[in-house]
Design an enzyme around this catalytic site. Structure first.
Site, mmCIF file in Angstrom:
data_model
loop_
_atom_site.group_PDB
_atom_site.id
_atom_site.type_symbol
_atom_site.label_atom_id
_atom_site.label_comp_id
_atom_site.label_asym_id
_atom_site.label_seq_id
_atom_site.Cartn_x
_atom_site.Cartn_y
_atom_site.Cartn_z
ATOM 1 N N HIS A 47 0.828 -1.201 0.000
ATOM 2 C CA HIS A 47 0.000 0.000 0.000
ATOM 3 C C HIS A 47 0.867 1.258 0.000
ATOM 4 O O HIS A 47 0.661 2.179 -0.799
ATOM 5 C CB HIS A 47 -0.913 -0.023 1.229
ATOM 6 C CG HIS A 47 -1.889 1.101 1.292
ATOM 7 N ND1 HIS A 47 -3.239 0.925 1.083
ATOM 8 C CD2 HIS A 47 -1.721 2.420 1.551
ATOM 9 C CE1 HIS A 47 -3.857 2.086 1.202
ATOM 10 N NE2 HIS A 47 -2.951 3.009 1.501
ATOM 11 N N GLU A 48 1.851 1.279 0.906
ATOM 12 C CA GLU A 48 2.696 2.473 1.005
ATOM 13 C C GLU A 48 3.609 2.629 -0.203
ATOM 14 O O GLU A 48 3.903 3.755 -0.621
ATOM 15 C CB GLU A 48 3.501 2.438 2.307
ATOM 16 C CG GLU A 48 2.646 2.416 3.566
ATOM 17 C CD GLU A 48 1.589 3.517 3.590
ATOM 18 O OE1 GLU A 48 1.842 4.614 3.040
ATOM 19 O OE2 GLU A 48 0.510 3.289 4.153
ATOM 20 N N HIS A 69 1.996 4.494 -2.885
ATOM 21 C CA HIS A 69 1.993 5.953 -2.696
ATOM 22 C C HIS A 69 3.268 6.600 -3.242
ATOM 23 O O HIS A 69 3.344 7.829 -3.319
ATOM 24 C CB HIS A 69 1.834 6.296 -1.214
ATOM 25 C CG HIS A 69 0.411 6.287 -0.749
ATOM 26 N ND1 HIS A 69 -0.585 6.984 -1.391
ATOM 27 C CD2 HIS A 69 -0.181 5.674 0.315
ATOM 28 C CE1 HIS A 69 -1.734 6.795 -0.756
ATOM 29 N NE2 HIS A 69 -1.514 6.006 0.277
ATOM 30 N N HIS A 113 -6.051 8.254 -2.778
ATOM 31 C CA HIS A 113 -6.647 6.927 -2.874
ATOM 32 C C HIS A 113 -7.684 6.911 -3.994
ATOM 33 O O HIS A 113 -8.872 6.679 -3.758
ATOM 34 C CB HIS A 113 -7.288 6.530 -1.538
ATOM 35 C CG HIS A 113 -6.294 6.239 -0.475
ATOM 36 N ND1 HIS A 113 -6.520 6.470 0.860
ATOM 37 C CD2 HIS A 113 -5.045 5.718 -0.532
ATOM 38 C CE1 HIS A 113 -5.458 6.113 1.568
ATOM 39 N NE2 HIS A 113 -4.553 5.655 0.734
#
Length: 221
Positions: free
Chosen positions: A114-115, A118, A124
């Site tokens: 997830h990170e 980014h 999102h």
């Protein structure tokens, strides 16, 4: 004439892909057993699936750090990870809320995916979730190990399924990337919470401390 010593093989050149990794690991030194937290971070960095995607997308993250659990928990949510400056520093939540062990490894590894997403997308939005889902699948696919054990063969605490569901209820990620040392949404690290949120954290800290004291008392009997 003295015998000629056997030739030594030249040292192998460093692999160019070795730069695509987490350069520095940073456990929290004020929490119990920071050496175990460091082992957990090392396990994440050395994970074949994580290494594979970081090489594939050519990502170098200077710091992978342990996140403070209580300081990132309120009555409504539990932050699992945070990305600063699109990959300058990534924090992940390793410990359980009661500080009595470590979170399920595969859950933390999904936080890594997830990170890492980014690094490309701050918000999102649809593009973020498509990349995040792809990274999760690639990490799972490229992990040739059976899982469940650290490189040191030390078994890490992984809570049973019912405990994992309880831990992950209300879990969340901070929206977007954050800027180190700044202020404000999307470009800054989170600001202080309201008085109610601070009070909730104090209550949780007190409960966690009480739980640790109980366990210490039982162990001393």
């Amino acid at each position: 004439m003295p015998p000629i010593p056997p030739a030594r093989p030249a040292p192998s050149a460093p692999n160019a892909n070795d730069i695509y990794t987490f350069t520095t690991l940073r456990p929290l030194p004020h929490l119990p057993n920071p050496s175990r937290a460091l082992q957990y971070l090392e396990r994440l960095r050395s994970d074949p699936g994580v290494r594979s995607v970081m090489r594939r997308y050519k990502w170098t993250v200077p710091v992978l750090a342990e996140m403070e659990p209580i300081g990132n928990t309120d009555t409504n949510s539990r932050t699992l990870g945070r990305n600063y400056d699109r990959g300058a520093l990534i924090e992940v939540r390793l410990r359980t809320d009661a500080y009595d062990g470590y979170r399920d490894y595969k859950t933390v590894r999904k936080t890594i995916a997830h990170e890492l997403a980014h690094n490309v997308h701050s918000e999102h939005d649809r593009h973020f979730w498509e990349l995040c889902g792809r990274l999760e699948k690639e990490i799972e696919r490229d992990d040739w190990t059976t899982g469940g054990r650290a490189l040191t063969n030390q078994v890490f605490y992984e809570p049973p399924p019912e405990r994992r569901e309880e831990q992950d209820r209300g879990a969340s990620w901070s929206g977007g990337t954050h800027k180190l040392g700044g202020g404000g949404k999307k470009t800054a690290a989170p600001t202080a919470t309201s008085a109610g949120g601070a009070e909730s954290r104090r209550e949780m800290m007190a409960r966690a401390a009480e739980e640790r004291l109980k366990k210490m008392a039982v162990a001393g009997k």
